[in-house]
Design an enzyme around this catalytic site. Structure first.
Site, PDB file in Angstrom:
ATOM      1  N   HIS A  21      36.850  39.226  34.195  1.00 18.38           N
ATOM      2  CA  HIS A  21      36.103  40.071  35.173  1.00 18.38           C
ATOM      3  C   HIS A  21      35.059  39.526  35.755  1.00 18.38           C
ATOM      4  O   HIS A  21      34.713  39.876  36.725  1.00 18.38           O
ATOM      5  CB  HIS A  21      35.618  41.201  34.304  1.00 18.38           C
ATOM      6  N   TYR A  73      25.240  45.414  35.326  1.00 15.62           N
ATOM      7  CA  TYR A  73      26.700  45.369  35.023  1.00 15.62           C
ATOM      8  C   TYR A  73      27.522  45.744  36.039  1.00 15.62           C
ATOM      9  O   TYR A  73      26.865  46.360  37.195  1.00 15.62           O
ATOM     10  CB  TYR A  73      26.699  46.281  33.728  1.00 15.62           C
ATOM     11  N   ASN A  75      29.600  47.856  37.212  1.00 10.35           N
ATOM     12  CA  ASN A  75      29.578  49.337  37.647  1.00 10.35           C
ATOM     13  C   ASN A  75      28.311  49.798  38.308  1.00 10.35           C
ATOM     14  O   ASN A  75      28.244  50.660  38.900  1.00 10.35           O
ATOM     15  CB  ASN A  75      29.956  50.335  36.640  1.00 10.35           C
ATOM     16  N   ASP A 100      37.465  39.939  41.070  1.00  5.92           N
ATOM     17  CA  ASP A 100      38.980  39.858  40.348  1.00  5.92           C
ATOM     18  C   ASP A 100      39.973  41.012  40.628  1.00  5.92           C
ATOM     19  O   ASP A 100      39.398  42.067  41.126  1.00  5.92           O
ATOM     20  CB  ASP A 100      38.635  40.016  38.645  1.00  5.92           C
ATOM     21  N   ASN A 121      35.259  49.153  39.476  1.00  4.97           N
ATOM     22  CA  ASN A 121      33.910  49.996  39.340  1.00  4.97           C
ATOM     23  C   ASN A 121      32.944  49.048  40.309  1.00  4.97           C
ATOM     24  O   ASN A 121      32.028  49.540  41.033  1.00  4.97           O
ATOM     25  CB  ASN A 121      33.471  50.063  38.142  1.00  4.97           C
TER      26      ASN A 121
END
Length: 196
Positions: A21, A73, A75, A100, A121
């Site tokens: 990710h 983060y 999201n 990604d 997200n």
């Protein structure tokens, strides 16, 4: 000369650093290194550096770019991206997001403008905060999870040892793709990158 903003997506902290990710953030590290720059904490809740993206024929300096990784983060990537866009006065048409992509085979690259978020997200957050889907994307293929592994678990796992060897080629290729987008525009860059 107009400034570009190139954002690589990932999660903050050492425990996530090698995750699939985080490949977008890895590409930003490559671009910063090329530009001889160090990412520093910015008030927009990101690590950022100003660089020149390569050199033009004849050795002329390339357009200025801010390369950045949100400190939030995944999201919540949109807030830092919108903050950087406002601070550096970069419109959406000069925003490039490196991320990604599960729907592309590992080590393949695809470039596109706009489109859906495909359940990503980080992209969803950026689209919401930027108020548009019309920004450039460098999609770095990580492939589908094996067997019945959950996609959310797969993206938060580190690259396998064999994949890590490939990263030595993939990260520079993705950084090249970013430079091509800026120098040559989307269509020409797609013709070169997608032909590989």
């Amino acid at each position: 000369m107009d400034t570009w903003l190139v954002v690589g997506l990932g999660n903050p902290g050492a425990s996530y650093a090698g995750n699939r990710h985080n490949v977008g953030a890895m590409v930003i590290d490559e671009l910063a290194q090329r530009g001889g720059a160090t990412l520093r904490t910015h008030k927009a809740r990101a690590r950022a550096a100003e660089v020149r993206l390569g050199t033009l024929p004849g050795g002329a300096p390339c357009p200025k770019a801010v390369v950045a990784v949100p400190l939030t983060y995944m999201n919540e990537s949109g807030g830092p991206v919108a903050g950087l866009m406002n601070f550096f006065k970069v419109p959406a048409e000069r925003l490039i997001v490196v991320h990604d992509e599960l729907d592309i085979d590992f080590a393949q690259l695809r470039l596109k403008l706009g489109g859906g978020e495909g359940g990503h997200n980080g992209l969803r957050s950026i689209t919401k905060s930027a108020g548009t889907k019309d920004y450039l994307r460098v999609r770095v293929g990580i492939g589908r999870p094996p067997g019945r592994m959950d996609a959310a678990a797969y993206v938060l796992k580190d690259f396998s040892p064999s994949e890590r060897k490939e990263l030595d080629f993939l990260l520079p290729d993705a950084a090249d793709a970013v430079e091509r987008l800026v120098h040559d525009g989307l269509t020409t860059a797609q013709n070169v990158v997608h032909a590989r």
